[in-house]
Design a protein around this motif. Structure first.
Motif, short mmCIF file in Angstrom:
data_model
loop_
_atom_site.label_atom_id
_atom_site.label_comp_id
_atom_site.label_asym_id
_atom_site.label_seq_id
_atom_site.Cartn_x
_atom_site.Cartn_y
_atom_site.Cartn_z
N GLU A 1 12.32 0.60 0.90
CA GLU A 1 11.82 0.32 2.24
C GLU A 1 10.46 -0.33 2.28
O GLU A 1 10.16 -1.10 3.19
CB GLU A 1 11.73 1.62 3.03
N SER A 2 9.60 0.01 1.32
CA SER A 2 8.26 -0.56 1.37
C SER A 2 8.27 -2.02 0.98
O SER A 2 7.27 -2.71 1.14
CB SER A 2 7.35 0.22 0.44
N ARG B 1 17.27 3.20 1.51
CA ARG B 1 16.31 3.89 2.37
C ARG B 1 15.46 4.90 1.59
O ARG B 1 15.37 6.07 1.92
CB ARG B 1 17.05 4.63 3.48
N TYR C 1 11.54 5.60 -0.14
CA TYR C 1 10.16 5.11 -0.02
C TYR C 1 9.32 5.81 -1.07
O TYR C 1 8.63 6.78 -0.77
CB TYR C 1 9.63 5.39 1.39
N PRO C 2 9.37 5.35 -2.32
CA PRO C 2 8.57 6.03 -3.34
C PRO C 2 7.11 5.67 -3.19
O PRO C 2 6.76 4.54 -2.85
CB PRO C 2 9.12 5.48 -4.67
N LEU C 3 6.24 6.63 -3.42
CA LEU C 3 4.81 6.37 -3.36
C LEU C 3 4.27 5.95 -4.71
O LEU C 3 3.29 5.24 -4.81
CB LEU C 3 4.06 7.62 -2.90
N SER D 1 6.81 -7.26 3.19
CA SER D 1 6.73 -6.53 4.45
C SER D 1 7.92 -6.82 5.35
O SER D 1 8.23 -6.03 6.24
CB SER D 1 5.43 -6.83 5.19
N ALA D 2 8.62 -7.94 5.11
CA ALA D 2 9.77 -8.24 5.96
C ALA D 2 10.99 -7.40 5.61
O ALA D 2 11.93 -7.31 6.40
CB ALA D 2 10.12 -9.72 5.85
N SER E 1 11.12 -4.21 5.35
CA SER E 1 11.15 -3.08 6.28
C SER E 1 11.64 -3.54 7.64
O SER E 1 12.38 -2.84 8.33
CB SER E 1 9.75 -2.49 6.38
#
Lengths: 543, 302
Positions: free
Chosen positions: B202-203, B237, B239-241, B291-292, B294
């Motif tokens: 997602e990121s 979906r 979102y790993p940090l 960024s697109a 997401s």
């Protein structure tokens, strides 16, 4: 992503290989275009009648341009990614009150209303015509890579600034004074010497609350609102969620006590009644972004009440709406956000929080109840020392906490695994507006490669754009910085030193590069900071 | 259709067409499962499809299989199923499933069409491990009579890079195999870096064979563009940090997950590359910035 079969409103000549969003948008444009065409025809007829008067007063009215077109102008630049919304907005915008906090300019008795209206309509026609031309082009772009580029607005006017950031402009102050006089609300005087960089903002003293100048009993302002104003200005009710909820409860009381005067419609009169209250609250303490969105919602609901609705029914409907709003946007949102956030909290984590955010506290308490093993470092800063409240709440639950002041943040960060921050508002360019000190923490965390997570409900997403903390901020009472230590109060006579200024800022903005993740509600869960304008766009489409 | 048949069908699909993405094979299997399903309710159908997806991830634990399965489920149930009759609903779902499958089988060609223009004549390209999408892109570029040379990392532990080198030699593209440790050394010679992805998160970051993160960091340091080519069914979906945040079920091969208890002994086969290191993503939805991604996911899921 997978278009043709899903979208029901697709035009007949556009079939495969079309992106879903383009199909959706073009479908909607068609119906809106038809509506616009009808509106246009009607207005053309009216316009032809008034065109003569229009030409005559054209010069004298040039200075009044901001009045009419600012309302449509403020909408398109901020909704930068859609062509649909601006086209639907211009018609109702100048007639109804601009929903933003921009003040209504005082009436100039020299102009007649008809001339102004005709002027406005002519301008709208020009705008719409130019937009139609642009729509043909922008519709053809295969613009899937980035959100659609803003339509080139041919606005001939300068975008109007809100008055609360133009305090050093005497004309704006005069207009504000006139407006408040008309609404019978006392004007609050600024206090003390303002640091030159921030001289465009208001600075009030807590020792002179507005309520001292209000006569008791006040005939203009509802007592619940007076009480609320006092609670805001004295700092009894703080935090964006708390302020919004208190505001909504006060408005519920106002609605309960409201009776429609004869020959008036509830939908219009109630909105007019609310305006002085909002000005009053604004004078007590500048409105927050969340409060602004809540007020927009209430005004929209009130104006949507059908005129044949009976008063009791209308009132109960409004009360219900407000209850729903509080429930959905604040309470349930907190639950949804906590659910997503708990996935990111693993056993053995060391979590750093700053100040007191009701949402972050809720998340940590929930995670603790779900038996996650973690410890918390609470960072605090003067003069508000809000971290103590957060510390109290967490320790009460049994979470092990450490308490440091913000000066120790780089000392403590190597042992931190995640940073959780609350937000006052999320701006349309992805910047996070939060309590002063937040951007400092985010910066240091980035330098240490510690992930920064911001938790924010969607009702705090606002369409403003800001890249620095100077242009729009809040200045708190400078006397708060005075502290007595060991019997000595060094800054007691700061006003007498001509070169000394005390600055007590309330908010600052954090750029999206420092934020790794935004956790929000509405089924979105975790999104990157750069997707805030996408959410705003999608939300506007839904509404 | 029970579990063994499911697994057998899946393996069969993979055998028949080794060039097909594992996600596509998984979706074919799910479609077949849907056709043969004897369930009575829609909810039951959804549940059985979800369990079938879980079963398939047990065979091939790559991110793409789970993301493909989720998207398939989403796509077929996205319409309003007003028909009262379950069999009619199922028919509609099957049709949409076929449509979905058709669309994604063309996705690699779309990606290749978009990406080959970024390869200029005389370019030196660095790539990592064996990726069929990258191969397709390079094939298209070679077809356009462009002259370029390729550096491939060996990509241990399975030396998949050598397979890639073989395939490129057949295309008559000059190729050099380098050690994984030599990425920093070779980067000053290359003009651009193109890698595939097993999953796009997602990121806007990607999950790919281990060694990709290193390559991305080095290209950032050398200011070389880092391009990712991926089909849209790989959007997942997650979102790993950071590296630790990627779920264990993706980090190791399916057999390892089943047999080994203590993962600290095992070496993960994938890593996470954050979006700040990626220049552009080429997908069948178009050329996207990180960024697109997401943006696209929000449009799909909101």
């Amino acid at each position: 992503m997978y278009p043709s079969i899903i979208c029901p409103t697709e035009g007949p000549d556009k079939k495969d290989d079309m992106q879903f969003d383009r199909a959706k948008s073009e479908g909607k444009e068609l119906t809106k275009e038809e509506k616009q065409r009808l509106r246009k025809e009607k207005k053309q007829q009216k316009k032809n009648k008034e065109k003569k008067d229009d030409k005559a007063s054209q010069e004298s009215e040039k200075e009044k341009k901001p009045l009419g077109s600012a309302a449509p102008a403020s909408q398109p630049p901020t909704q930068s990614t859609t062509q649909k919304a601006p086209s639907a907005v211009p018609a109702p915008a100048p007639v109804s009150v601009p929903a933003s906090e921009a003040p209504v300019l005082a009436d100039k008795p020299a102009k007649s209303k008809a001339e102004l209206k005709a002027e406005r309509r002519a301008r709208q026609e020009a705008e719409r015509a130019s937009k139609q031309g642009k729509k043909g082009e922008t519709g053809q772009q295969a613009a899937t890579s980035k959100p659609k580029a803003p339509p080139n607005e041919l606005q001939p006017v300068v975008k109007r600034l809100p008055e609360h950031i133009q305090v050093d402009n005497p004309d704006v102050l005069k207009k504000l004074a006139k407006k408040l006089e008309r609404q019978q609300i006392p004007l609050r005087m600024d206090y003390g010497y303002k640091v030159s960089l921030f001289s465009h903002l208001h600075q009030y003293s807590r020792k002179a609350p507005l309520t001292q100048q209000v006569s008791i009993p006040s005939t203009v302002i509802h007592p619940a609102v007076v009480r609320l104003g006092l609670q805001y200005s004295q700092g009894i009710v703080t935090g964006s969620n708390a302020r919004s909820v208190a505001l909504l409860h006060a408005f519920k009381q106002v609605i309960r006590d409201y009776t429609t005067p004869p020959n008036e419609e509830l939908s219009r009169d109630l909105v007019n009644k609310l305006k002085p209250y909002i000005s009053f609250l604004n004078q007590c303490r500048p409105l927050s972004a969340s409060m602004g969105n809540a007020i927009k919602y209430i005004k929209k609901e009130i104006s949507n009440i059908p005129s044949q609705c009976k008063e009791e029914e209308a009132k109960s409907k409004l009360l219900n709406c407000i209850e729903c709003y509080i429930n959905e946007k604040i309470i349930l949102a907190a639950k949804a956000i906590a659910k997503s956030a708990i996935e990111k909290i693993s056993d053995g984590d060391v979590i750093l929080i700053y100040g007191c955010s009701s949402l972050v506290n809720h998340i940590l308490c929930e995670a603790f109840e779900k038996s996650r093993k973690f410890r918390v470092i609470v960072v605090d800063s003067r003069p508000r020392l809000e971290g103590r409240e957060a510390l109290r709440r967490l320790v009460q639950k049994g979470i092990s906490c450490t308490y440091v002041l913000i000066s120790a943040v780089s000392y403590v960060l190597p042992e931190v695994s995640k940073v959780f921050l609350g937000a006052h508002a999320l701006l349309a360019n992805g910047y996070v507006m939060s309590r002063v000190g937040t951007s400092q923490i985010a910066l240091v965390a980035k330098a240490f490669n510690v992930p920064v997570l911001v938790c924010c409900e969607t009702y705090k997403f606002c369409e403003r754009v800001q890249t620095d903390s100077f242009v729009s901020n809040e200045l708190d009472d400078p006397d708060d910085l005075i502290v007595t230590r060991k019997g000595k109060t060094h800054l007691k006579d700061w006003q007498e030193v001509p070169s000394l200024g005390l600055l007590n800022l309330v908010y600052d903005v954090t750029p999206p590069d420092f934020v790794d993740l935004v956790i929000t509600d509405l089924g979105l869960g975790m999104i990157p900071c750069t997707s805030v304008p996408v959410v705003l766009r999608v939300k506007n489409v839904d509404q | 259709m029970n579990e063994e048949e499911l697994v057998e069908y899946f393996r069969d699909q993979m055998r028949k067409d080794p060039d097909m993405a594992s996600a596509v094979a998984a979706i074919r299997t799910l479609l077949e499962f849907l056709k043969r399903d004897k369930g009575e309710t829609l909810l039951g159908l959804r549940e059985s499809l979800t369990s079938a997806t879980t079963c398939l991830t047990g065979v091939d634990s790559s991110v793409a299989v789970s993301s493909g399965g989720e998207l398939f489920l989403r796509f077929i149930s996205l319409t309003s199923l007003e028909h009262q009759d379950l069999s009619r609903c199922k028919k509609v779902m099957e049709e949409r499933g076929e449509l979905f499958l058709e669309k994604i089988s063309m996705s690699r060609a779309k990606v290749a069409k978009l990406c080959h223009t970024f390869i200029k004549d005389g370019a030196k390209i660095l790539t990592h491990s064996y990726s069929r999408v990258v191969l397709r892109v390079l094939e298209k570029a070679a077809g356009e009579k462009k002259r370029f040379s390729v550096y491939v990392t060996e990509s241990q532990p399975d030396a998949a890079g050598r397979q890639m080198a073989e395939a490129l030699r057949e295309l008559k593209v000059p190729v050099t195999v380098v050690l994984d440790a030599a990425v920093g050394y070779v980067l000053e010679k290359v003009d651009l870096v193109i890698v595939g992805a097993e999953g796009v998160v997602e990121s806007g970051g990607i999950i790919n064979k281990i060694g990709t993160y290193q390559m991305a960091l080095c290209s950032k340091a050398h200011n070389k563009p880092f391009y990712v080519v991926a089909e849209s069914f790989k959007f997942v979906r997650l979102y790993p940090l950071n590296q630790q945040d990627v779920p264990d079920k993706f980090k190791y091969k399916a057999d390892t997950l089943k047999t080994v208890e203590n993962f600290s002994e095992e070496h993960p086969v994938i890593d996470y590359t954050p979006p700040s290191l990626i220049t552009l993503l080429f997908t069948d939805l178009g050329v996207l910035t990180p960024s697109a991604v997401s943006d696209e996911l929000i449009k799909l899921y909101l």
